[in-house]
Enzyme design. Structure first.
Site, mmCIF file in Angstrom:
data_model
loop_
_atom_site.group_PDB
_atom_site.id
_atom_site.type_symbol
_atom_site.label_atom_id
_atom_site.label_comp_id
_atom_site.label_asym_id
_atom_site.label_seq_id
_atom_site.Cartn_x
_atom_site.Cartn_y
_atom_site.Cartn_z
ATOM 1 N N CYS A 1 -1.041 5.258 10.274
ATOM 2 C CA CYS A 1 0.181 4.540 10.650
ATOM 3 C C CYS A 1 -0.135 3.194 11.264
ATOM 4 C CB CYS A 1 0.959 5.312 11.707
ATOM 5 S SG CYS A 1 1.452 6.927 11.209
ATOM 6 N N GLU B 1 0.830 -1.198 0.000
ATOM 7 C CA GLU B 1 0.000 0.000 0.000
ATOM 8 C C GLU B 1 0.871 1.257 0.000
ATOM 9 O OE1 GLU B 1 -3.979 -1.793 2.122
ATOM 10 O OE2 GLU B 1 -2.628 -0.684 3.397
ATOM 11 N N CYS C 1 1.682 -3.017 15.556
ATOM 12 C CA CYS C 1 1.627 -2.688 14.127
ATOM 13 C C CYS C 1 0.906 -3.788 13.346
ATOM 14 C CB CYS C 1 3.037 -2.492 13.582
ATOM 15 S SG CYS C 1 3.055 -2.105 11.826
ATOM 16 N N CYS D 1 6.514 -5.793 15.394
ATOM 17 C CA CYS D 1 6.219 -4.819 16.444
ATOM 18 C C CYS D 1 4.780 -5.078 16.891
ATOM 19 C CB CYS D 1 6.387 -3.388 15.931
ATOM 20 S SG CYS D 1 8.068 -3.043 15.391
ATOM 21 N N CYS E 1 6.310 -7.522 6.713
ATOM 22 C CA CYS E 1 7.439 -7.041 7.504
ATOM 23 C C CYS E 1 7.869 -8.167 8.425
ATOM 24 C CB CYS E 1 7.009 -5.821 8.331
ATOM 25 S SG CYS E 1 8.387 -4.992 9.163
ATOM 26 N N CYS F 1 3.529 8.279 1.519
ATOM 27 C CA CYS F 1 4.071 7.250 2.397
ATOM 28 C C CYS F 1 4.295 5.998 1.545
ATOM 29 C CB CYS F 1 3.081 7.000 3.532
ATOM 30 S SG CYS F 1 3.630 5.749 4.692
HETATM 31 N N1 SAH Z 1 9.420 -0.009 9.597
HETATM 32 C C1 SAH Z 1 9.446 1.424 9.765
HETATM 33 C C2 SAH Z 1 8.186 2.120 9.256
HETATM 34 C C3 SAH Z 1 6.994 1.853 10.137
HETATM 35 S S1 SAH Z 1 5.470 2.739 9.948
HETATM 36 C C4 SAH Z 1 9.661 1.730 11.219
HETATM 37 O O1 SAH Z 1 9.535 0.841 12.037
HETATM 38 O O2 SAH Z 1 9.976 2.868 11.545
HETATM 39 C C5 SAH Z 1 5.662 4.328 10.612
HETATM 40 C C6 SAH Z 1 5.410 4.500 12.122
HETATM 41 O O3 SAH Z 1 4.111 4.074 12.552
HETATM 42 C C7 SAH Z 1 6.404 3.741 12.937
HETATM 43 O O4 SAH Z 1 6.898 4.573 13.951
HETATM 44 C C8 SAH Z 1 5.563 2.652 13.518
HETATM 45 O O5 SAH Z 1 6.128 2.113 14.680
HETATM 46 C C9 SAH Z 1 4.260 3.364 13.768
HETATM 47 N N2 SAH Z 1 3.115 2.484 13.967
HETATM 48 C C10 SAH Z 1 2.993 1.193 13.603
HETATM 49 N N3 SAH Z 1 1.789 0.729 13.953
HETATM 50 C C11 SAH Z 1 1.121 1.731 14.532
HETATM 51 C C12 SAH Z 1 -0.193 1.867 15.080
HETATM 52 N N4 SAH Z 1 -1.059 0.850 15.066
HETATM 53 N N5 SAH Z 1 -0.545 3.071 15.565
HETATM 54 C C13 SAH Z 1 0.306 4.101 15.537
HETATM 55 N N6 SAH Z 1 1.547 4.038 15.026
HETATM 56 C C14 SAH Z 1 1.958 2.870 14.545
#
Ligand code: SAH
Length: 401
Positions: free
Chosen positions: A379, A130, A157, A154, A150, A143
């Site tokens: 995010c 996406e 996420c 985390c 991935c 974005c």
């Molecule tokens: N792999 C990269 C990009 C991640 S997405 C990284 O880890 O930085 C961008 C941001 O959104 C990251 O800081 C991630 O931790 C955060 N994120 C992921 N899931 C989320 C959620 N459910 N709510 C809010 N932020 C989230």
């Protein structure tokens, strides 16, 4: 749901069809090539300048032809060789025989009530990622995804729950920028006032686990004779692949964002498991030595606000301590829920209190407004629809078993 408009996706991709006025291809009669329609021709998108020149050399063409083609592909956004009118007819015909200029297909395009747009991008092998465009008053940010799924898991996420993963090619990464430009009708590259002015590598995937392709793609995107988005308008976000942070700074010089989310190793080990490999002290050291930092060029520390998990005033104070000596700003991200997520969003009061403590210590601490929530574009909500469907099918099967 009525706030969401959806365009189902016929072939070729709607983004390619719905070109805005002023787009040189708006009236292209021939069907535009889609990456993945494997017909033996090579895609020129994703080649760097040297590779493009090498390709053309195989057709007996001098080096300056590569520069002309580069201009057509990346400055003007033209996909059909027939429209490249500075090239001889004969040469155009030979190009058509051997090559395509193809973006990935758009399987679905969604638009949020707040103007955010999300494209479900279908890759040549049928995998999906996406991309999200977030319009703001003074900028428009795309974005971009770097991997299918991935590997990082985390806990908060959604993408991290998607096991299937492969790296995107440079062509697939640049292709996301190009198809967004197609949909926004933003060719040739405007000098200013762009709808797509900034890029964040914050989509699906961990960009520093696919560094070579991400670097190649971003160099193409930054090239001043093409898409021309400067490194100052590009931010790469990482969960903390410490050994790659230095290379990112040295080779790309883009802005860095760190997904911190916790101030102790104990908690970060749980929330961002890569912390077990590269703990907070090592991560902060890599940040301290990131090249080109100054008060005008700071590292962004992202911090997801999880109710009663990491949102206390004591943790805000510990965060401030951690940031000592690093030109930093903090980006607080209220948790964006997804089905089955084991967390809740912090209360507005907790977020405000946390933000105030960080702000009083001298760091900018904006709260990121969730954008595109109604289309699951915020995010951490990105996850390919095909995978979602498979998951729901599995659930249905389990329920009926
Ligand atoms: N792999 C990269 C990009 C991640 S997405 C990284 O880890 O930085 C961008 C941001 O959104 C990251 O800081 C991630 O931790 C955060 N994120 C992921 N899931 C989320 C959620 N459910 N709510 C809010 N932020 C989230």
């Amino acid at each position: 749901m009525d706030r969401v408009t959806e365009s189902p996706s016929p072939q070729p991709s709607p983004a390619l069809r719905e070109r805005g006025p002023g787009s040189p291809d708006a009236t292209a009669a021939s069907p535009l090539p889609l990456a993945g329609e494997a017909d033996g021709r090579t895609n020129l998108v994703g080649l760097d300048r040297a590779e493009l020149a090498a390709e053309l050399a195989t057709l007996g063409q001098p080096a300056f032809r590569a520069r002309q083609l580069w201009h057509w592909i990346y400055h003007r956004g033209v996909s059909d060789f027939a429209e490249m009118t500075t090239l001889s007819k004969e040469f155009r015909a030979r190009l058509t025989e051997h090559y395509v200029v193809a973006r990935p297909a758009v399987a679905r395009a969604l638009q949020s009530a707040d103007g955010t747009r999300k494209w479900l991008v279908r890759l040549p092998d049928g995998q999906e990622v996406e991309s999200v465009h977030i319009p703001e008053e003074d900028r428009g940010t795309l974005c971009v995804s770097s991997q299918v799924g991935c590997t990082l898991t985390c806990r908060f996420c959604h993408t991290g729950t998607q096991k299937l993963v492969r790296n995107l090619s440079a062509a697939e990464i640049v292709g996301q920028v190009m198809l967004a430009r197609d949909a926004l009708g933003e060719w040739p590259s405007p000098p200013d006032g762009r709808l797509l002015s900034n890029i964040v590598m914050m989509g699906m995937g961990e960009p520093l686990y696919n560094f070579d392709n991400v670097a190649k793609a971003l160099k193409i995107v930054m090239d001043g004779e093409g898409i021309s988005i400067s490194k100052r308008r590009i931010t790469l976000s990482t969960a903390g692949v410490v050994p790659m942070i230095r290379r990112c700074g040295a080779e790309l010089g883009v802005n860095l964002a760190i997904s911190l989310h916790a101030v102790t190793d104990e908690l970060r080990d749980q929330l961002v498991p890569i912390n077990r490999k590269y703990p907070i002290a090592e991560l902060m050291e890599a940040c301290r030595t990131y090249p080109g930092l100054s008060n005008a060029r700071r590292i962004t520390f992202e911090y997801v606000m999880l109710k009663d998990v990491n949102d206390s005033p004591a943790e805000a104070r510990a965060l401030v301590k951690l940031l000592e000596g690093v030109p930093a700003k903090v980006n607080l991200i209220p948790f964006n829920p997804w089905p089955g997520a084991p967390f809740e969003r912090s209360t507005d009061a907790a977020i405000a209190r946390f933000s105030q403590i960080v702000f009083d210590a001298g760091y900018a601490s904006p709260v990121r407004t969730p954008r595109g929530e109604d289309i699951m574009a915020a995010c951490g909500q990105l996850k390919s629809a095909s995978i979602r469907k498979r998951a729901s099918e599995r659930l249905a099967e389990a329920a009926s078993a």
